[in-house]
Design an enzyme around this catalytic site. Structure first.
Site, PDB file in Angstrom:
ATOM      1  N   TYR A 129      24.536 -41.920  -5.467  1.00  0.00           N
ATOM      2  CA  TYR A 129      24.711 -41.512  -4.277  1.00  0.00           C
ATOM      3  C   TYR A 129      25.940 -41.137  -4.245  1.00  0.00           C
ATOM      4  O   TYR A 129      26.987 -41.081  -3.289  1.00  0.00           O
ATOM      5  CB  TYR A 129      24.663 -42.562  -3.245  1.00  0.00           C
ATOM      6  CG  TYR A 129      23.273 -43.267  -3.639  1.00  0.00           C
ATOM      7  CD1 TYR A 129      22.400 -43.539  -4.304  1.00  0.00           C
ATOM      8  CD2 TYR A 129      22.961 -43.148  -1.461  1.00  0.00           C
ATOM      9  CE1 TYR A 129      21.062 -44.550  -3.502  1.00  0.00           C
ATOM     10  CE2 TYR A 129      21.361 -43.987  -0.865  1.00  0.00           C
ATOM     11  CZ  TYR A 129      20.486 -44.112  -2.621  1.00  0.00           C
ATOM     12  OH  TYR A 129      19.358 -44.661  -2.118  1.00  0.00           O
ATOM     13  N   LYS A 176      17.244 -50.818 -15.316  1.00  0.00           N
ATOM     14  CA  LYS A 176      16.481 -49.919 -16.062  1.00  0.00           C
ATOM     15  C   LYS A 176      17.107 -49.684 -17.197  1.00  0.00           C
ATOM     16  O   LYS A 176      17.543 -48.035 -17.969  1.00  0.00           O
ATOM     17  CB  LYS A 176      15.990 -48.441 -15.192  1.00  0.00           C
ATOM     18  CG  LYS A 176      14.627 -47.998 -15.526  1.00  0.00           C
ATOM     19  CD  LYS A 176      13.531 -48.769 -15.692  1.00  0.00           C
ATOM     20  CE  LYS A 176      12.998 -48.016 -16.822  1.00  0.00           C
ATOM     21  NZ  LYS A 176      11.312 -48.244 -15.992  1.00  0.00           N
ATOM     22  N   ASP A 209      11.387 -51.387 -12.068  1.00  0.00           N
ATOM     23  CA  ASP A 209       9.561 -51.619 -11.963  1.00  0.00           C
ATOM     24  C   ASP A 209       8.999 -52.930 -11.468  1.00  0.00           C
ATOM     25  O   ASP A 209       8.177 -52.984 -10.725  1.00  0.00           O
ATOM     26  CB  ASP A 209       9.042 -50.959 -12.842  1.00  0.00           C
ATOM     27  CG  ASP A 209       9.421 -50.693 -14.269  1.00  0.00           C
ATOM     28  OD1 ASP A 209      10.362 -51.288 -14.543  1.00  0.00           O
ATOM     29  OD2 ASP A 209       8.529 -49.936 -15.491  1.00  0.00           O
ATOM     30  N   ASP A 233      18.321 -49.635  -2.783  1.00  0.00           N
ATOM     31  CA  ASP A 233      17.598 -48.892  -1.555  1.00  0.00           C
ATOM     32  C   ASP A 233      16.246 -49.879  -1.633  1.00  0.00           C
ATOM     33  O   ASP A 233      15.550 -49.919  -0.245  1.00  0.00           O
ATOM     34  CB  ASP A 233      18.010 -47.364  -1.241  1.00  0.00           C
ATOM     35  CG  ASP A 233      17.904 -46.649  -0.486  1.00  0.00           C
ATOM     36  OD1 ASP A 233      17.598 -47.719   0.999  1.00  0.00           O
ATOM     37  OD2 ASP A 233      18.272 -45.719  -0.186  1.00  0.00           O
TER      38      ASP A 233
END
Ligand code: NAI
Length: 341
Positions: A129, A176, A209, A233
């Site tokens: 962002y 991740k 995930d 988010d």
């Protein structure tokens, strides 16, 4: 926030789309619970651009800085082109680094068989962002993911401090780092360092995930969850879906000196002006604001009124499977608040 003669001075940004409908609903509920607020109403977003030539006028930022607390409706951000997200600008301008979203099935409208009671701490100022996007060559674009030790450490500290204060037992860091070894690796390293300062709180790491799947199948295993901006988010909307959707999940953005309370949902242009927006998320966000102000008695009363109101399942907005409008919901909640006097 300033308090004069039992009256708080708080900034209000009604926002775009359903924003004015849901913030007006929250104001009525706060008033019914006996909280007197002198609202300083300011503009931001598409409406402000027409009036002031800026989507985030200086007056708006100054009002929040001065009052140190704001209730905000959602703001529309054009997809693809158009102006930059005003939400992102506001968070950067005021350094509102922690986005906090409690997700609970306590209202009794959970779509999950397992109990959900988790709190999400989403880093709010960097990651993908950062707004650093380039077209390197025709047909080739690049968006930069920026992760810093400073921002990762302070969101981790917010999560652990909160967990400690509220007697929570576990913090999950979501990442991740198996793929983004540098950026998510730095995030994890920073969270680990903070975790080591809180030996009484269990600490776990989970790949984003797997986190998404686990949260759908076994949300009860999550307590306090700390994530970067993008994962935060996505995972917070997923979590909202477990307990009734975006219409019932509150949120707040905290900096060191300033706090802005707002629901998780957006401006919902598809239902704006139809009088059917669910005001509960904004009412719950304003309830978080009451707790921030130390008005716990009033907050408890509003919470109890919501639970009572929902238990009857008489007036529900269409997102919760009902046919009621925003006004009926607000009137129903106010009726319960009066009953609980
Ligand atoms: P959205 O949250 O506005 O809507 C998604 C779906 O949920 C829609 O079907 C909508 O009708 C429904 N919904 C949302 N809030 C609801 C409520 N209170 N009651 C009943 N149904 C509700 O998300 P979307 O469509 O992705 O975004 C619309 C605009 O909002 C975009 O411009 C986006 O950038 C902006 N947005 C602003 C946010 C903020 O100001 N904090 C947060 C998220 C999106």
């Amino acid at each position: 926030m300033t308090k004069k003669e039992n009256m708080y001075k708080i900034t209000l940004i009604p926002g775009d789309g359903i924003g004015p409908e849901v913030t007006s609903a929250a104001r009525k509920v706060l008033q019914a619970a006996g909280i007197v607020i002198d609202w300083e109403i300011v503009d931001a977003g598409a409406g402000a651009a027409e009036k002031y030539g800026s989507t985030l006028p200086d007056e708006t930022v100054e009002s929040i800085r001065k009052n140190r607390i704001a209730l905000k409706g959602p703001l529309t951000t054009p997809i693809g082109g158009g102006f930059k997200s005003v939400n992102v600008s506001l968070r950067k301008e005021l350094d509102l680094y922690a986005n906090v979203r409690p997700v609970r099935s306590a209202l009794g409208i959970s779509f999950q068989h397992n109990p959900v009671d988790l709190v999400i701490f989403r880093e709010n100022t960097e990651d993908l962002y950062s707004g650093l996007e380039y077209e390197i060559a025709p047909g080739v674009t690049q968006s930069l993911k920026v992760i810093t030790e400073k921002a990762s450490t302070r969101i981790a500290r917010s999560a652990f401090e909160w967990a400690n204060k509220h007697n929570r037992k576990m913090v999950h860091a979501v990442h991740k780092a198996n793929i983004m070894k540098k950026s998510d690796g730095l995030f994890l390293e920073s969270v680990r360092r903070v975790a080591a300062e809180y030996p009484d709180i269990a600490y776990k790491e989970i790949i984003v995930d797997n986190c998404a799947m686990q949260m759908v199948m076994h949300p009860e295993q999550f307590d306090t969850v700390v994530l970067g901006n993008l994962y935060g988010d996505i995972i917070s909307d997923l979590a909202a879906g477990l307990v009734g959707g975006l219409g019932v999940v509150p949120g707040a953005n905290f900096g060191d000196d300033v706090a802005i309370f707002e629901s998780v949902h957006g401006s919902a242009p598809d239902i704006a002006g139809k009088g059917i927006a669910n005001p509960m998320a904004t009412i719950l966000s304003s309830n978080m604001m009451l707790r921030h102000l130390g008005e716990n008695k009033a907050a408890d009363r509003i919470q109890a009124a919501l639970v009572l109101f929902l238990s009857e399942k008489k007036y529900l907005t269409p997102d919760l499977g009902g046919k009621a409008g925003t006004t009926e919901v607000v009137e129903g909640i106010i009726e319960k608040i009066k009953l609980l006097r």
